[in-house]
Write a protein that holds these residues in place. Sequence first.
Motif, mmCIF file in Angstrom:
data_model
loop_
_atom_site.group_PDB
_atom_site.id
_atom_site.type_symbol
_atom_site.label_atom_id
_atom_site.label_comp_id
_atom_site.label_asym_id
_atom_site.label_seq_id
_atom_site.Cartn_x
_atom_site.Cartn_y
_atom_site.Cartn_z
ATOM 1 N N LEU A 27 0.819 -1.214 0.000
ATOM 2 C CA LEU A 27 0.000 0.000 0.000
ATOM 3 C C LEU A 27 0.856 1.269 0.000
ATOM 4 C CD1 LEU A 27 -2.747 -0.952 2.630
ATOM 5 C CD2 LEU A 27 -3.008 -0.876 0.135
ATOM 6 N N PHE A 30 1.158 3.904 -2.791
ATOM 7 C CA PHE A 30 -0.036 4.710 -3.034
ATOM 8 C C PHE A 30 -0.247 5.768 -1.950
ATOM 9 C CE2 PHE A 30 -0.728 0.533 -4.941
ATOM 10 C CZ PHE A 30 -1.063 0.890 -6.249
ATOM 11 N N ILE A 32 -0.525 5.118 1.201
ATOM 12 C CA ILE A 32 -1.341 4.560 2.275
ATOM 13 C C ILE A 32 -0.426 3.723 3.163
ATOM 14 C CG2 ILE A 32 -3.395 3.236 2.860
ATOM 15 C CD1 ILE A 32 -3.882 5.655 1.034
ATOM 16 N N ARG A 88 -4.488 9.132 5.150
ATOM 17 C CA ARG A 88 -5.201 9.186 3.865
ATOM 18 C C ARG A 88 -6.550 8.468 3.921
ATOM 19 N NH1 ARG A 88 -2.902 13.511 1.845
ATOM 20 N NH2 ARG A 88 -0.685 13.257 1.388
ATOM 21 N N ARG A 174 -5.414 14.785 -6.368
ATOM 22 C CA ARG A 174 -5.932 13.651 -5.607
ATOM 23 C C ARG A 174 -7.454 13.634 -5.616
ATOM 24 N NH1 ARG A 174 -2.062 11.099 -2.383
ATOM 25 N NH2 ARG A 174 -0.056 12.191 -2.331
ATOM 26 N N ILE A 189 -11.012 7.007 1.101
ATOM 27 C CA ILE A 189 -9.570 6.946 0.936
ATOM 28 C C ILE A 189 -9.171 7.991 -0.082
ATOM 29 C CG2 ILE A 189 -9.766 5.127 -0.820
ATOM 30 C CD1 ILE A 189 -7.113 4.004 0.246
ATOM 31 N N LEU A 191 -6.485 9.229 -2.806
ATOM 32 C CA LEU A 191 -5.443 8.706 -3.686
ATOM 33 C C LEU A 191 -5.144 9.704 -4.790
ATOM 34 C CD1 LEU A 191 -7.059 5.208 -4.297
ATOM 35 C CD2 LEU A 191 -5.028 5.588 -2.901
ATOM 36 N N ARG A 192 -3.953 9.614 -5.347
ATOM 37 C CA ARG A 192 -3.700 10.332 -6.587
ATOM 38 C C ARG A 192 -4.602 9.742 -7.670
ATOM 39 N NH1 ARG A 192 1.396 9.835 -4.253
ATOM 40 N NH2 ARG A 192 1.609 7.786 -5.216
ATOM 41 N N ARG A 193 -5.269 10.606 -8.408
ATOM 42 C CA ARG A 193 -6.210 10.099 -9.416
ATOM 43 C C ARG A 193 -5.512 9.205 -10.435
ATOM 44 N NH1 ARG A 193 -8.629 15.138 -8.299
ATOM 45 N NH2 ARG A 193 -7.384 16.263 -9.855
ATOM 46 N N ASP A 195 -3.278 7.125 -9.875
ATOM 47 C CA ASP A 195 -2.976 5.828 -9.268
ATOM 48 C C ASP A 195 -4.219 4.948 -9.110
ATOM 49 O OD1 ASP A 195 -0.307 6.436 -9.023
ATOM 50 O OD2 ASP A 195 -0.437 7.025 -6.909
ATOM 51 N N LEU A 196 -5.399 5.514 -9.345
ATOM 52 C CA LEU A 196 -6.618 4.768 -9.056
ATOM 53 C C LEU A 196 -6.694 3.423 -9.782
ATOM 54 C CD1 LEU A 196 -9.366 4.586 -7.653
ATOM 55 C CD2 LEU A 196 -10.344 5.839 -9.590
ATOM 56 N N PHE A 199 -4.449 0.916 -8.098
ATOM 57 C CA PHE A 199 -4.909 0.609 -6.738
ATOM 58 C C PHE A 199 -6.111 -0.321 -6.789
ATOM 59 C CE2 PHE A 199 -7.155 1.452 -2.740
ATOM 60 C CZ PHE A 199 -6.120 1.294 -1.836
#
Length: 214
Positions: A27, A30, A32, A88, A174, A189, A191-193, A195-196, A199
């Motif tokens: 994680l 990301f 997290i 996060r 994000r 949660i 996250l960087r968009r 990275d979605l 993830f």
Amino acid sequence: MWPFTRGRAPEPVPPGADEIGAMLARLEPFGIGLDRAEDLPVIVEAVAGCASHPQWWRRWQEEPWIELLWILAGPREDVDDEVSFSKRLLHWDTECVEGPGSYCDLVRALARAFEGCVTITDVTDHVDTRTRTARLHCRIDGADVDLAPVVDDDWLDGDVLVDVVGRIEARCDRGAYLLPEGGQDFALIVLRRADLPAFEALIGTDLAPVAPRD
């Protein structure tokens, strides 16, 4: 022994510190992770607690990543503020509007989840469940935000959450996404968009955005 007696089912063996640590390591890219490394035994103990409840254990076996993220979302029980184990993540009860400060708490929790992306200041609110009136004010990167939450007993006005998250997301890379299986509570949660997709591939679940984008 009676010949038709069934043997006792083996006791479930929950993952230990090494396995949970390996999941947390996956994680980390990301953004997290545990805010405090010393909390690992607390997380391991929480996962072990799932093994003693058949329903929870089935859920862990079916969706270990989702269950781990819910555990990381907290809330912690060793501090006064109900914060998560990972900044996060945010866990919130929708039946939480008890009076002044309720919406301030939510906005400050969002500020923590989006830390490093925007600056949120001047957070104030007014909530009067008797007169059914409410106001929320804050500044996001210097821009004034004034909202009038709908008062419905002590239920959170979900439009306020969507509005504030949308304004934050418009200023950074994000996004906030909802974890499944929330019920009355929700967990989100950040996250960087970009990275979605990766993830979602890791956890094996598609996540819904808090604030849908056109």
